[in-house]
Enzyme design. Structure first.
Site, PDB file in Angstrom:
ATOM      1  NE  ARG A   1      -9.231 -17.778  63.494  1.00 14.51           N
ATOM      2  CZ  ARG A   1      -9.761 -17.881  64.701  1.00 14.51           C
ATOM      3  NH1 ARG A   1     -10.805 -17.150  65.030  1.00 14.51           N
ATOM      4  NH2 ARG A   1      -9.249 -18.714  65.599  1.00 14.51           N
ATOM      5  CG  ASP A   2     -16.325 -12.982  57.764  1.00 10.92           C
ATOM      6  OD1 ASP A   2     -17.524 -13.278  57.623  1.00 10.92           O
ATOM      7  OD2 ASP A   2     -15.748 -12.109  57.073  1.00 10.92           O
ATOM      8  CB  ILE A   3     -12.309 -13.185  54.130  1.00  6.73           C
ATOM      9  CG1 ILE A   3     -10.959 -12.970  53.463  1.00  6.73           C
ATOM     10  CG2 ILE A   3     -13.379 -12.292  53.520  1.00  6.73           C
ATOM     11  CD1 ILE A   3     -10.930 -13.428  52.002  1.00  6.73           C
TER      12      ILE A   3
ATOM     13  CG  ASN B   1     -27.040 -11.532  57.933  1.00  3.60           C
ATOM     14  OD1 ASN B   1     -27.674 -11.105  58.884  1.00  3.60           O
ATOM     15  ND2 ASN B   1     -25.747 -11.314  57.784  1.00  3.60           N
TER      16      ASN B   1
ATOM     17  CD  GLU C   1     -22.021  -8.666  51.976  1.00  6.04           C
ATOM     18  OE1 GLU C   1     -20.951  -9.295  52.091  1.00  6.04           O
ATOM     19  OE2 GLU C   1     -22.160  -7.476  52.311  1.00  6.04           O
ATOM     20  CB  VAL C   2     -21.872 -15.747  50.842  1.00  5.20           C
ATOM     21  CG1 VAL C   2     -21.491 -17.121  50.292  1.00  5.20           C
ATOM     22  CG2 VAL C   2     -20.708 -14.773  50.701  1.00  5.20           C
TER      23      VAL C   2
ATOM     24  CG  HIS D   1     -22.870 -17.586  55.917  1.00  7.78           C
ATOM     25  ND1 HIS D   1     -23.429 -17.507  54.659  1.00  7.78           N
ATOM     26  CD2 HIS D   1     -22.734 -16.315  56.355  1.00  7.78           C
ATOM     27  CE1 HIS D   1     -23.620 -16.238  54.348  1.00  7.78           C
ATOM     28  NE2 HIS D   1     -23.217 -15.487  55.367  1.00  7.78           N
ATOM     29  CG  MET D   2     -24.497 -19.343  63.262  1.00  9.96           C
ATOM     30  SD  MET D   2     -24.860 -20.714  64.374  1.00  9.96           S
ATOM     31  CE  MET D   2     -26.499 -21.138  63.797  1.00  9.96           C
ATOM     32  CG  HIS D   3     -22.128 -14.016  60.348  1.00 12.13           C
ATOM     33  ND1 HIS D   3     -21.112 -13.402  59.664  1.00 12.13           N
ATOM     34  CD2 HIS D   3     -23.155 -14.111  59.469  1.00 12.13           C
ATOM     35  CE1 HIS D   3     -21.509 -13.128  58.423  1.00 12.13           C
ATOM     36  NE2 HIS D   3     -22.751 -13.541  58.282  1.00 12.13           N
TER      37      HIS D   3
HETATM   38  P1  AMP Z   1     -23.503 -12.488  54.796  1.00 14.98           P
HETATM   39  O1  AMP Z   1     -23.568 -11.002  54.617  1.00 14.98           O
HETATM   40  O2  AMP Z   1     -24.256 -12.971  55.993  1.00 14.98           O
HETATM   41  O3  AMP Z   1     -23.836 -13.245  53.526  1.00 14.98           O
HETATM   42  O4  AMP Z   1     -21.967 -12.780  55.145  1.00 14.98           O
HETATM   43  C1  AMP Z   1     -21.032 -13.221  54.211  1.00 14.98           C
HETATM   44  C2  AMP Z   1     -19.716 -13.222  54.917  1.00 14.98           C
HETATM   45  O5  AMP Z   1     -18.797 -14.012  54.179  1.00 14.98           O
HETATM   46  C3  AMP Z   1     -19.086 -11.837  55.062  1.00 14.98           C
HETATM   47  O6  AMP Z   1     -18.893 -11.543  56.435  1.00 14.98           O
HETATM   48  C4  AMP Z   1     -17.773 -11.960  54.293  1.00 14.98           C
HETATM   49  O7  AMP Z   1     -16.721 -11.234  54.885  1.00 14.98           O
HETATM   50  C5  AMP Z   1     -17.522 -13.462  54.330  1.00 14.98           C
HETATM   51  N1  AMP Z   1     -16.701 -13.993  53.250  1.00 14.98           N
HETATM   52  C6  AMP Z   1     -16.841 -13.785  51.934  1.00 14.98           C
HETATM   53  N2  AMP Z   1     -15.898 -14.464  51.243  1.00 14.98           N
HETATM   54  C7  AMP Z   1     -15.165 -15.138  52.160  1.00 14.98           C
HETATM   55  C8  AMP Z   1     -14.053 -16.025  52.081  1.00 14.98           C
HETATM   56  N3  AMP Z   1     -13.488 -16.346  50.928  1.00 14.98           N
HETATM   57  N4  AMP Z   1     -13.553 -16.513  53.225  1.00 14.98           N
HETATM   58  C9  AMP Z   1     -14.100 -16.200  54.422  1.00 14.98           C
HETATM   59  N5  AMP Z   1     -15.151 -15.374  54.562  1.00 14.98           N
HETATM   60  C10 AMP Z   1     -15.680 -14.846  53.441  1.00 14.98           C
END
Ligand code: AMP
Length: 116
Positions: A30-32, A88, A96-97, A101-103
């Site tokens: 799950r997304d944090i 993204n 951001e990461v 990853h697929m949301h």
């Molecule tokens: P993006 O903007 O597509 O790179 O999305 C990165 C996502 O990772 C965001 O929705 C964050 O809330 C999520 N995220 C960052 N750190 C963690 C974590 N430790 N556990 C779960 N989700 C995370």
């Protein structure tokens, strides 16, 4: 080689984030900071930084991300009402990461596809 992110530590369970799914190719958790009632991330186990870095040898993994998303949507009970899958890429895409990853977003009526 771009550095690993926190997602690699989650995949290896060096950070004890509960996993919803894991197999030889992908992991889901799950997304944090959930943006919807259901907000799950599906990630490849191997570090791939962005969509720009996907190669033909990753096609099985990228396809697995979709089939796992489908199964998780059903498990969450949102498959019939519908959901959204988002990947993204880089700055303009809002990434951001830097571990692909697929949301999987759903559980409610989602807003317009883009908020510009
Ligand atoms: P993006 O903007 O597509 O790179 O999305 C990165 C996502 O990772 C965001 O929705 C964050 O809330 C999520 N995220 C960052 N750190 C963690 C974590 N430790 N556990 C779960 N989700 C995370």
């Amino acid at each position: 080689m771009i550095e690993e992110t926190i997602f690699s530590k989650i995949i290896r369970q060096e950070i004890p984030t509960p996993l919803l799914y894991q197999d030889d190719l992908v992991t889901a958790f799950r997304d944090i900071a959930p943006r919807a009632s259901t907000h799950i991330l599906i990630v490849p186990n191997n570090h791939i930084a962005t969509v720009n870095d996907v190669s033909e040898s990753d096609e099985l993994t990228m396809g697995r991300m979709i089939t796992v998303a489908k199964k998780l949507a059903k498990a969450e009970g949102i498959d019939e009402h519908g959901y959204r899958l988002i990947i993204n890429c880089n700055e303009d895409g809002g990434q951001e990461v830097f571990h692909i990853h697929m949301h999987l977003l759903g559980g409610q009526r989602l807003g317009p596809m883009l908020a510009l």
